[in-house]
Structures are given as C-alpha cells and as structure tokens.
Design an enzyme around this catalytic site. Structure first.
Site, PDB file in Angstrom:
ATOM      1  N   HIS A 278      48.140  55.094  69.344  1.00 37.97           N
ATOM      2  CA  HIS A 278      47.319  54.063  69.979  1.00 37.97           C
ATOM      3  C   HIS A 278      47.834  53.882  71.416  1.00 37.97           C
ATOM      4  O   HIS A 278      49.021  54.082  71.673  1.00 37.97           O
ATOM      5  CB  HIS A 278      47.496  52.773  69.170  1.00 37.97           C
TER       6      HIS A 278
ATOM      7  N   ASP B 154      55.324  52.210  64.825  1.00 38.00           N
ATOM      8  CA  ASP B 154      54.233  51.296  65.131  1.00 38.00           C
ATOM      9  C   ASP B 154      53.455  51.123  63.824  1.00 38.00           C
ATOM     10  O   ASP B 154      52.630  51.949  63.450  1.00 38.00           O
ATOM     11  CB  ASP B 154      53.351  51.903  66.229  1.00 38.00           C
TER      12      ASP B 154
ATOM     13  N   GLN C  19      48.857  49.532  61.788  1.00 40.05           N
ATOM     14  CA  GLN C  19      47.867  49.922  60.787  1.00 40.05           C
ATOM     15  C   GLN C  19      48.466  50.042  59.397  1.00 40.05           C
ATOM     16  O   GLN C  19      47.805  49.757  58.405  1.00 40.05           O
ATOM     17  CB  GLN C  19      47.244  51.281  61.153  1.00 40.05           C
TER      18      GLN C  19
ATOM     19  N   LYS D 278      46.341  41.939  61.470  1.00 37.49           N
ATOM     20  CA  LYS D 278      45.880  43.082  60.672  1.00 37.49           C
ATOM     21  C   LYS D 278      46.439  43.004  59.253  1.00 37.49           C
ATOM     22  O   LYS D 278      46.206  43.879  58.437  1.00 37.49           O
ATOM     23  CB  LYS D 278      46.309  44.397  61.333  1.00 37.49           C
TER      24      LYS D 278
ATOM     25  N   CYS E   7      40.963  53.015  71.370  1.00 42.35           N
ATOM     26  CA  CYS E   7      42.246  53.008  72.097  1.00 42.35           C
ATOM     27  C   CYS E   7      43.077  54.252  71.820  1.00 42.35           C
ATOM     28  O   CYS E   7      44.310  54.193  71.749  1.00 42.35           O
ATOM     29  CB  CYS E   7      43.065  51.754  71.790  1.00 42.35           C
TER      30      CYS E   7
END
Lengths: 151, 415
Positions: free
Chosen positions: B129, B206, B209, B232, B371
């Site tokens: 991302h 990261d 998600q 999220k 993104c």
C-alpha cells in the site's frame, strides 16, 4: 434510446439533456441516463487514441480532438471518447455545449452554470470533477489558441 | 491431525452490526463488500463510544479525579487487550497512534533516521500500500538509503526464490504487508522475519488488512514492529496501533513533540518519557482507543480461526462464481495463498462504471488503484474493482455480487 447514427445533424441538445435530467429527478437515474448517452457516443478511431490526445487529470482514460478549420472564426469540431461510460456521458454534455461553436462563443460559455443546473457538482466525485474540468480546460485552450492565431 | 473448527453462526454475528440491517436511501438492502477499506461497527463498539462520552469522559493521563482515573484504566485495558491479541511481551510495547499510516511514518522517521546511512537498503514488496512505500521514500531521500522491491510471482505471491538477491547485509529494514489489500496475498511472515533477522534487518508487518483475518504472534514470529488500524478491525476510526519491541521503542525517536510525551523540559532541550508515552504526544484518540477493546474482545470470543474458515469459504465461493462470468479476470493467487479479497477487471467495462452499476443492486465495492499504483502498473492495469469480505458477509451476498456483475454486463451492452 437516442438515435445518434447521424451525429452531425442529430446531436442531442443541451435543452434535451436539461429536460431529461429534470424528468428523472433522482441523481442515480441521471447518472444512468449519462451511461446511455455514453454508450451512444460515436467512437473515436483507434489511431486517434494517442498520448498527445489524452486528457490528463481524469480517473479514466479520455482522448479528445479539438479541431478548427483554417478559415477565420471557424467552428469547433470536437471528438472525444473515454473508456468509462459515465465519462462518455459527460462528453456528450460537452458536445451539446461546445460542438460547432466559434472560438469567441466557446470562451463565452459559462460551463459551470450548465454543470450546476445538471447538479453535476453535487453528484460527481472530486476525481470525476477534476477530469471534467480537465476536458473543459482543453477545449477552452484550443479556442484561445485559435483566437490568438487570428490576431 | 484432525482440527475441529469452532462453530461460527454468521447470522448471529450479523445481528451485532446495526448498519447491516439499514436499507439505503433507495430502500435497498446493502451488501457491504468494501471491508478492505473499512469494516462496519458492532453495537458493542458503538455502545462503548457512547458510554465513555456520557459516563466518564476526561483527558487521558492527567487527572487524579475519578473520571480521569477511569479513562486511564480503560485505555490500559485496551493496551492489554492489544498486547494479548498479538502476544507481545509487555503492554508498554503497544503505542496508540492515529492509524496505520501514522504508525508507518513514525517508524520510518523515528527509527529510520537513527539507523539509515547512504547506500543502506530498505526492502519492500511490489504489492505494498502507498502508506508502506511513501514514508520510506521520504526517509530514503533524507538519508541516502535505497528502496528495493521484492518481485511477485506470475500468480501474485512474493517471489521468495529471489529473496536472497534482494535481502543482503545492506538491508536495514524489511517492511511487508500482512495481506495485500488488492491481491489478498498472505506472505509467509515467519519465513520473512527469520530471513530479515539473518541479515540483521528490522522486520515490520503492515497488518492493516491482515489483523482481522490472520493472527500474528509477535513472540513466535519474531516480528519487530506490527502496525494496524482500529477501523479495519470493527473498531472506531482515528485510532491505530504501533507495536514495537521495547528495545526498539527505546532507540526510536518521537515524531511529534509535546504534551504527554515529555519527561523534563529545559530551555534548550527536553527529555522523553518512557515508551509508550514517548510516542503519544498531545491528546491521543482517547475514546476511539477505549472503544477498540470491545472489537478485540468480540473477535477473540469468536476466534480468528473460525472467522478465517468462514471467510475462506466465502472467498472460494466468490472466486468460483466470478470465474463463470465472461471477460472477468481475477488478480492474485489461489485461495489457499490469500485472504478474502477478490480484485478483478471486466473486459469492456471501466471499473468506475462497474462500481456504479453494482451499487444499483446495493453492492458496495471499491474501484480504482486502491493506493497500490506500483502493483497496478505491474499488473498492467490502471484500475480494478475490489470485493473484500468480512465475517458478517454471507454466501447469498456472494451470489448477489455475481448477479449484479451479470446485470452490469447487460447494462453496458456486453451481453
């Protein structure tokens, strides 16, 4: 369905678009109508879809040709196409506003009043608005160049 | 070995999310498949927000009065819940931030600046991302470090065969998504962490998600930093987490100065408080952080394994149903290598038009580059449509997605 087989003589007018938008009322139905206009937009020949003809700032690809004949104050021959149908519908609105207009007339058109009346400012995403403004800028610049050439 | 998965009752789970029972302004039942952008909120989270504001709100870490004390206690309970979720050693390793993007910028600037020298390398992947690319580009420009991108295989997994070419003693940071927000690809975190550590690099996940779908045990995997966002994770917007091993947090400089993060202020310099306060300048997103706890508790009550099993069955169903549609192309690997995200293009239909037409059927999907411009360049497309699933989605909703795409094809005169 709008018959666009003979584009030059049977082009949809701004009045027709205003009427249809008013009749539909709902923004979703209006966008749907733009898709229909887009589907019926004449296609641009493949060889015209060049980087030079591409309008930047659009989320989708847009190619646009703004031609004037050599004679003084010749009217605009506008051709454009996008790979997105809603954008093609917006191109149909631009064609209704600008096609066959002379350079001075083009610069006098207050296009944002037309967009306001159609509610486009409210219903389009910022990216689409950027794209639309990019197309308008391209047309106005072509008119300015034509005017300056004529001194 | 036979593992029996706990029962997951999707209808009971759905009932906890009031918005899923809220028709849109056209009276349509909404089919929310944009969970990769943000997940909907369960009643317990909404209730917690209201509770904090109506029963005991005050600023954090300042008041000795009752409300102030209660706010501090609630924040520490969330910190502990996050610690336990990722199995961190200490709750002082959990920093509240505004979100994943802020967390990654804090690491790149705060740690990168103390470590990186000209010629040093930062290893990312082609499917990151922008939030895990741009902060590194900024610090690379400031320090003379170089960014490299681990390539992908044809089917959209990380090309681990090339890992040894990209991961060298020059590599100081490896920062990788826990789950691609477009392809759904889930990299082997354990393997990457070990490989990064073998060359002395810091390994960052990261997990924006992945956190909701895949458990990460920081002690077991040896991850140095994990970052994710509350919104999220069925939690509130505006709050995120930065987990870092305590010794890293000690070494790292704060990005923001002021407020709660100081130890002592002198005329010409200041000293910092210990982590996590050192990184929590100003007034943190207090209520959002507090209301993250019921989201974590809800997920843990059901269990990430049960959630993942349900989401995987949705994924397999969606990929099977969408593959039937002429001209539709799905990006990313086979279901066993990915989480419940299906990104696709439909020949002859612009993603923008498709997303608009799907909305006519109440189906909410994302369109665009999500993104991930580098990934889209790599795939040779400028945009795609993404359906991303959460545990409250159902098989009926998958069928409706497929029906809506078929209807869009007809509408665009493609069928």
């Amino acid at each position: 369905m709008i018959d666009r087989t003979d584009n030059n003589t049977d082009q949809i007018t701004l009045a027709e678009i205003f009427d249809e938008f008013e009749f539909l009322g709902d923004s979703e139905a209006q966008m749907d109508y733009l898709i229909d206009l887009g589907l019926d937009l004449p296609k641009l020949p493949a060889q015209e879809k060049t980087e030079l003809n591409r309008v930047h700032g659009c989320q989708s690809n847009v190619w646009m040709l703004t031609d004037f004949d050599d004679e003084v104050s010749s009217p605009l021959h506008l051709q454009a196409e996008s790979d997105a149908m809603i954008v093609n519908g917006l191109i149909a609105v631009l064609l209704a506003a600008y096609q066959e207009k002379r350079p001075k007339e083009i610069l006098d058109i207050e296009i944002h009043k037309i967009f306001d009346r159609l509610g486009l400012d409210r219903h389009l995403s910022p990216q689409r608005k950027n794209g639309l403004n990019g197309m308008v800028k391209r047309i106005r610049e072509a008119a300015m160049v034509k005017l300056s050439q004529e001194g | 070995m036979n593992i029996t998965l706990p029962e997951f009752d999707v209808e009971a789970f759905r009932k906890q999310f009031p918005i899923l029972h809220q028709p849109d302004s056209h009276g349509r039942q909404v089919i929310y498949l944009d969970n990769g952008a943000s997940a909907q909120k369960p009643q317990v989270v909404i209730d917690k927000v209201v509770e904090a504001y109506t029963k005991y709100y005050a600023n954090a870490y300042r008041g000795v009065y009752e409300f102030g004390q209660r706010i501090d206690d609630e924040l520490e309970l969330t910190r502990e819940a996050v610690r336990s979720l990722i199995n961190a050693e200490r709750k002082e390793e959990i920093v509240f931030t505004p979100g994943t993007t802020a967390s990654l910028n804090m690491i790149a600037q705060g740690y990168g600046r103390t470590v990186l020298k000209p010629g040093d390398e930062i290893l990312l992947t082609l499917m990151e991302h922008h939030a895990n690319i741009v902060p590194w580009q900024i610090i690379a420009e400031q320090t003379g470090a170089v960014i490299r991108y681990l390539p992908l295989t044809e089917d959209g997994r990380l090309d681990l065969e090339q890992l040894s070419d990209y991961l060298t003693e020059k590599t100081k940071f490896v920062s990788v998504t826990g789950m691609s927000n477009v392809l759904g690809t889930i990299p082997n975190i354990q393997l990457l962490a070990s490989a990064a550590h073998a060359v002395g690099a810091i390994f960052i996940v990261d997990a924006a998600q992945s956190m909701l779908h895949e458990a990460i045990d920081v002690l077991e995997t040896g991850v140095d930093f994990i970052v994710f966002s509350g919104h999220k994770f069925y939690g509130p917007t505006g709050v995120g987490v930065l987990y870092g091993r305590y010794q890293h947090l000690e070494q790292m400089s704060p990005l923001l100065g002021g407020g709660h993060m100081i130890d002592r202020v002198f005329e010409d310099h200041s000293t910092w408080a210990d982590p996590p306060a050192k990184f929590e300048a100003g007034t943190i997103p207090i209520v959002q952080a507090i209301a993250l706890r019921p989201a974590i508790e809800l997920v843990r009550e059901i269990g990430l394994e049960a959630i993942r099993a349900h989401e995987q069955s949705l994924l397999v169903h969606a990929m099977d149903a969408l593959r039937e549609i002429p001209g539709l192309k799905i990006y990313g690997p086979a279901p066993e290598h990915k989480g419940a995200i299906v990104s696709f293009t439909l020949e002859g239909a612009h993603p923008q038009d498709l997303a608009f037409l799907l909305n006519r059927h109440g189906v909410c999907v994302r369109h665009g580059h999500h993104c991930t411009m580098l990934l889209h360049d790599h795939l040779g497309i400028s945009a795609s449509v993404r359906a991303s699933f959460a545990a409250y989605n159902t098989h009926e909703e998958v069928d409706k997605l497929a029906e809506a795409i078929q209807a869009a094809r007809k509408r665009l005169r493609l069928a």
